[in-house]
Design an enzyme around this catalytic site. Sequence first.
Site, PDB file in Angstrom:
ATOM      1  N   LYS A   1       0.852  -1.005  -0.107  1.00 34.47           N
ATOM      2  CA  LYS A   1       0.498   0.024  -0.376  1.00 34.47           C
ATOM      3  C   LYS A   1       0.869   1.728  -0.252  1.00 34.47           C
ATOM      4  O   LYS A   1       1.101   1.837  -0.871  1.00 34.47           O
ATOM      5  CB  LYS A   1      -1.203   0.170   1.653  1.00 34.47           C
ATOM      6  CG  LYS A   1      -1.908  -0.871   1.495  1.00 34.47           C
ATOM      7  CD  LYS A   1      -2.689  -1.261   2.407  1.00 34.47           C
ATOM      8  CE  LYS A   1      -1.982  -1.272   4.271  1.00 34.47           C
ATOM      9  NZ  LYS A   1      -1.571  -2.540   3.955  1.00 34.47           N
TER      10      LYS A   1
ATOM     11  N   ARG B   1     -10.219   0.809   8.635  1.00 35.22           N
ATOM     12  CA  ARG B   1      -9.987  -1.051   8.837  1.00 35.22           C
ATOM     13  C   ARG B   1     -10.637  -1.633   9.293  1.00 35.22           C
ATOM     14  O   ARG B   1     -10.231  -2.172   9.845  1.00 35.22           O
ATOM     15  CB  ARG B   1      -9.039  -0.683   9.959  1.00 35.22           C
ATOM     16  CG  ARG B   1      -7.179  -0.759   8.840  1.00 35.22           C
ATOM     17  CD  ARG B   1      -6.033  -0.881  10.094  1.00 35.22           C
ATOM     18  NE  ARG B   1      -5.314  -1.270  10.224  1.00 35.22           N
ATOM     19  CZ  ARG B   1      -4.138  -1.203   9.354  1.00 35.22           C
ATOM     20  NH1 ARG B   1      -3.745   0.090   9.071  1.00 35.22           N
ATOM     21  NH2 ARG B   1      -3.090  -2.068   8.924  1.00 35.22           N
TER      22      ARG B   1
ATOM     23  N   ARG C   1      11.468  -6.248   5.691  1.00 32.18           N
ATOM     24  CA  ARG C   1      11.427  -5.299   5.800  1.00 32.18           C
ATOM     25  C   ARG C   1      12.610  -5.052   7.272  1.00 32.18           C
ATOM     26  O   ARG C   1      13.254  -3.804   7.544  1.00 32.18           O
ATOM     27  CB  ARG C   1      10.824  -3.831   5.498  1.00 32.18           C
ATOM     28  CG  ARG C   1      10.760  -2.662   6.048  1.00 32.18           C
ATOM     29  CD  ARG C   1       9.044  -2.568   5.478  1.00 32.18           C
ATOM     30  NE  ARG C   1       8.459  -2.376   6.153  1.00 32.18           N
ATOM     31  CZ  ARG C   1       7.049  -2.226   6.190  1.00 32.18           C
ATOM     32  NH1 ARG C   1       5.783  -1.237   5.380  1.00 32.18           N
ATOM     33  NH2 ARG C   1       5.923  -2.611   7.157  1.00 32.18           N
TER      34      ARG C   1
ATOM     35  N   ARG D   1      11.448  -1.051  12.127  1.00 27.41           N
ATOM     36  CA  ARG D   1       9.181  -1.508  13.013  1.00 27.41           C
ATOM     37  C   ARG D   1       9.544  -1.753  13.867  1.00 27.41           C
ATOM     38  O   ARG D   1       9.798  -3.346  12.944  1.00 27.41           O
ATOM     39  CB  ARG D   1       9.071  -1.652  11.457  1.00 27.41           C
ATOM     40  CG  ARG D   1       8.438   0.466  11.381  1.00 27.41           C
ATOM     41  CD  ARG D   1       7.264  -0.194   9.837  1.00 27.41           C
ATOM     42  NE  ARG D   1       6.129  -0.888  10.051  1.00 27.41           N
ATOM     43  CZ  ARG D   1       4.983  -0.519   9.468  1.00 27.41           C
ATOM     44  NH1 ARG D   1       5.310   0.131   8.313  1.00 27.41           N
ATOM     45  NH2 ARG D   1       3.728  -1.585  10.126  1.00 27.41           N
TER      46      ARG D   1
ATOM     47  N   ARG E   1      -0.865  -9.545  12.818  1.00 28.08           N
ATOM     48  CA  ARG E   1      -1.241  -8.260  11.933  1.00 28.08           C
ATOM     49  C   ARG E   1      -2.287  -8.612  11.169  1.00 28.08           C
ATOM     50  O   ARG E   1      -3.245  -7.826  10.612  1.00 28.08           O
ATOM     51  CB  ARG E   1      -0.764  -7.411  11.405  1.00 28.08           C
ATOM     52  CG  ARG E   1       0.390  -6.798  12.491  1.00 28.08           C
ATOM     53  CD  ARG E   1       1.889  -5.933  12.168  1.00 28.08           C
ATOM     54  NE  ARG E   1       2.101  -5.470  11.023  1.00 28.08           N
ATOM     55  CZ  ARG E   1       2.844  -4.399   9.909  1.00 28.08           C
ATOM     56  NH1 ARG E   1       4.482  -5.842  10.974  1.00 28.08           N
ATOM     57  NH2 ARG E   1       3.095  -4.020   8.975  1.00 28.08           N
TER      58      ARG E   1
HETATM   59  P1  AP5 Z   1       4.450  -1.341   1.933  1.00 26.56           P
HETATM   60  O1  AP5 Z   1       4.685  -0.585   1.000  1.00 26.56           O
HETATM   61  O2  AP5 Z   1       5.572  -1.160   3.285  1.00 26.56           O
HETATM   62  O3  AP5 Z   1       3.638  -2.682   2.068  1.00 26.56           O
HETATM   63  P2  AP5 Z   1       2.098  -2.169   3.326  1.00 26.56           P
HETATM   64  O4  AP5 Z   1       0.705  -2.572   2.320  1.00 26.56           O
HETATM   65  O5  AP5 Z   1       2.101  -0.424   3.087  1.00 26.56           O
HETATM   66  O6  AP5 Z   1       2.717  -2.623   4.581  1.00 26.56           O
HETATM   67  P3  AP5 Z   1       2.448  -2.158   5.748  1.00 26.56           P
HETATM   68  O7  AP5 Z   1       3.307  -2.835   6.641  1.00 26.56           O
HETATM   69  O8  AP5 Z   1       2.867   0.060   6.271  1.00 26.56           O
HETATM   70  O9  AP5 Z   1       0.783  -2.473   5.805  1.00 26.56           O
HETATM   71  P4  AP5 Z   1       0.583  -2.603   7.523  1.00 26.56           P
HETATM   72  O10 AP5 Z   1      -1.003  -2.317   7.213  1.00 26.56           O
HETATM   73  O11 AP5 Z   1       1.056  -3.246   8.722  1.00 26.56           O
HETATM   74  O12 AP5 Z   1       0.677  -0.659   8.208  1.00 26.56           O
HETATM   75  P5  AP5 Z   1       0.355   0.844   8.478  1.00 26.56           P
HETATM   76  O13 AP5 Z   1       1.406   1.099   8.607  1.00 26.56           O
HETATM   77  O14 AP5 Z   1      -0.689   0.383   7.617  1.00 26.56           O
HETATM   78  O15 AP5 Z   1       5.812  -2.751   2.221  1.00 26.56           O
HETATM   79  C1  AP5 Z   1       5.950  -3.725   2.218  1.00 26.56           C
HETATM   80  C2  AP5 Z   1       6.728  -4.535   2.026  1.00 26.56           C
HETATM   81  O16 AP5 Z   1       6.902  -5.020   0.703  1.00 26.56           O
HETATM   82  C3  AP5 Z   1       8.006  -3.176   1.753  1.00 26.56           C
HETATM   83  O17 AP5 Z   1       9.703  -3.700   2.270  1.00 26.56           O
HETATM   84  C4  AP5 Z   1       8.602  -2.793   0.497  1.00 26.56           C
HETATM   85  O18 AP5 Z   1       9.906  -2.676   0.290  1.00 26.56           O
HETATM   86  C5  AP5 Z   1       8.236  -4.110   0.737  1.00 26.56           C
HETATM   87  N1  AP5 Z   1       7.078  -4.545  -1.152  1.00 26.56           N
HETATM   88  C6  AP5 Z   1       6.369  -4.000  -1.235  1.00 26.56           C
HETATM   89  N2  AP5 Z   1       5.644  -3.804  -2.527  1.00 26.56           N
HETATM   90  C7  AP5 Z   1       6.539  -5.332  -3.812  1.00 26.56           C
HETATM   91  C8  AP5 Z   1       6.514  -6.196  -4.732  1.00 26.56           C
HETATM   92  N3  AP5 Z   1       5.714  -5.989  -5.545  1.00 26.56           N
HETATM   93  N4  AP5 Z   1       7.423  -6.639  -4.973  1.00 26.56           N
HETATM   94  C9  AP5 Z   1       7.879  -6.891  -3.749  1.00 26.56           C
HETATM   95  N5  AP5 Z   1       8.273  -6.556  -2.308  1.00 26.56           N
HETATM   96  C10 AP5 Z   1       7.272  -5.549  -2.336  1.00 26.56           C
HETATM   97  O19 AP5 Z   1      -0.728   0.146   9.950  1.00 26.56           O
HETATM   98  C11 AP5 Z   1       0.897  -0.341  11.229  1.00 26.56           C
HETATM   99  C12 AP5 Z   1       0.204  -0.323  12.481  1.00 26.56           C
HETATM  100  O20 AP5 Z   1      -0.466   1.106  12.915  1.00 26.56           O
HETATM  101  C13 AP5 Z   1      -1.653  -1.618  12.788  1.00 26.56           C
HETATM  102  O21 AP5 Z   1      -0.915  -2.863  12.728  1.00 26.56           O
HETATM  103  C14 AP5 Z   1      -2.561  -0.976  13.559  1.00 26.56           C
HETATM  104  O22 AP5 Z   1      -2.052  -1.139  14.794  1.00 26.56           O
HETATM  105  C15 AP5 Z   1      -2.280   1.016  13.181  1.00 26.56           C
HETATM  106  N6  AP5 Z   1      -3.196   1.481  12.949  1.00 26.56           N
HETATM  107  C16 AP5 Z   1      -3.018   1.418  11.776  1.00 26.56           C
HETATM  108  N7  AP5 Z   1      -3.905   2.464  10.779  1.00 26.56           N
HETATM  109  C17 AP5 Z   1      -4.976   1.920  11.686  1.00 26.56           C
HETATM  110  C18 AP5 Z   1      -6.592   2.450  11.646  1.00 26.56           C
HETATM  111  N8  AP5 Z   1      -7.332   2.496  10.887  1.00 26.56           N
HETATM  112  N9  AP5 Z   1      -7.097   1.770  12.484  1.00 26.56           N
HETATM  113  C19 AP5 Z   1      -6.526   1.028  13.952  1.00 26.56           C
HETATM  114  N10 AP5 Z   1      -5.451   0.789  14.194  1.00 26.56           N
HETATM  115  C20 AP5 Z   1      -4.093   1.691  12.620  1.00 26.56           C
HETATM  116 MG    MG Z   2       1.945   1.233   5.064  1.00 27.66          MG
END
Ligand code: AP5
Ligand code: MG
Length: 368
Positions: free
Chosen positions: A192, A267, A306, A312, A324
């Site tokens: 994402k 979410r 990552r 992280r 997660r």
């Molecule tokens: P990346 O682009 O970082 O993926 P992402 O989908 O953004 O993954 P996140 O880890 O950010 O998702 P998340 O939902 O767990 O975390 P968030 O920060 O939202 O890519 C991931 C990896 O893959 C990278 O290393 C990238 O280089 C690699 N990659 C990407 N595309 C690729 C490809 N095509 N091929 C190979 N490699 C690739 O949330 C974190 C925490 O915050 C949550 O757990 C929760 O506790 C809290 N939180 C956030 N939002 C909310 C909400 N709305 N409500 C409640 N709690 C929330």
């Molecule tokens: Mg992200």
Amino acid sequence: MITLNGLQFQEYISEKELLHAIDEVAVAINRDFKGKQPVFLVVLNGAYKFATELLSRFEGDCEIEFIKMSSYDGTASTGQVQTHIPLEADLEEREVVVIEDIVDSGNTIEKITQMMVTAGVNKYRIASLFFKPGSYTKEYKIHYVGLEIPSDFIVGYGLDYNGLGRNLNAIYKLKTTKMTNLVLFGPPGAGKGTQASFLKEKYNLIHISTGDVFRYNIKNATELGTLAKSYIDKGQLVPDTVTIDMLSAEVDKTPDANGFIFDGFPRTTAQAEALDALLEEKGTQVAAMIALEVDDEILVKRLLERGKTSGRKDDADEAVIRNRIKVYYDETAILKGYYQKQDKYYGVDGVGEINEITTRLSSVIDKL
Ligand code: AP5
Ligand code: MG
């Protein structure tokens, strides 16, 4: 926000402001026509509401007559003024106050002025609730103006859009700005954040990642950060109220945005409903939820990889990563149905080269 005949309008002038403007017009007319017995000539249909309020404030004796004219078709002035109910009263040597709802190009005023001359009035004055100086092309003086407004199309308070809206007590403006608001969806590690960074440039959108905002707050040891940290470190969701308030504040930072990419939000159903309400208030809505579909084992591999460099904490431990993903299926995946019901869900294969996936996403966005 209201919808009339499929077009969206947002509130523009409140009833209170309108009544205040009418009060002022009434003061001027009462002063100018004190002791006289004018004829008020109401131009239907639009002026009915203005006339009702204005005439209830007139302090002397008067007669009231009606004519019916139109020059609009949809939201565009046709330039052609049609008379549907002609002037029947004898206005010779009378003092007349024409009551109009809006003076736009001035075509109707021109026709009414000719009518006054032909009728042989002693004197006439024109009172209009609204005046659009930017659209006015004539020289005739508008003697009493409630409010000067820009050249936007408005409805309410007697004015209509294809027949609807006259009964509204406030004025609404046609909403012309179209925002593109995307929900980028998918499990942790689906890509994402990676894709949002390309899409925001390509489509000139504001990227809001709730995870990034939380991490920023954690890094700066804010109150919000301290609260969120305990949940994030375990891979659990931060409570809805906290997240919704934070998201709302982020959206408010760029009121003139072309649109938003929501990454990691909503979410939960409560968050999705809050997002709908927030966007509706701004006269816009979610255009699409686009989900990146990636198998769980690939996700785990990506995030562990990552975790070696990201710092992280929630990437460092496989058990937290798996939690997660579990939380995603248990609490978040349900939103697919929420957007499917609205015909806004699009699934995209999230495995492959990063630029290939950007192309897949773009082909969805380009068709919105
Ligand atoms: P990346 O682009 O970082 O993926 P992402 O989908 O953004 O993954 P996140 O880890 O950010 O998702 P998340 O939902 O767990 O975390 P968030 O920060 O939202 O890519 C991931 C990896 O893959 C990278 O290393 C990238 O280089 C690699 N990659 C990407 N595309 C690729 C490809 N095509 N091929 C190979 N490699 C690739 O949330 C974190 C925490 O915050 C949550 O757990 C929760 O506790 C809290 N939180 C956030 N939002 C909310 C909400 N709305 N409500 C409640 N709690 C929330
Ligand atoms: Mg992200």
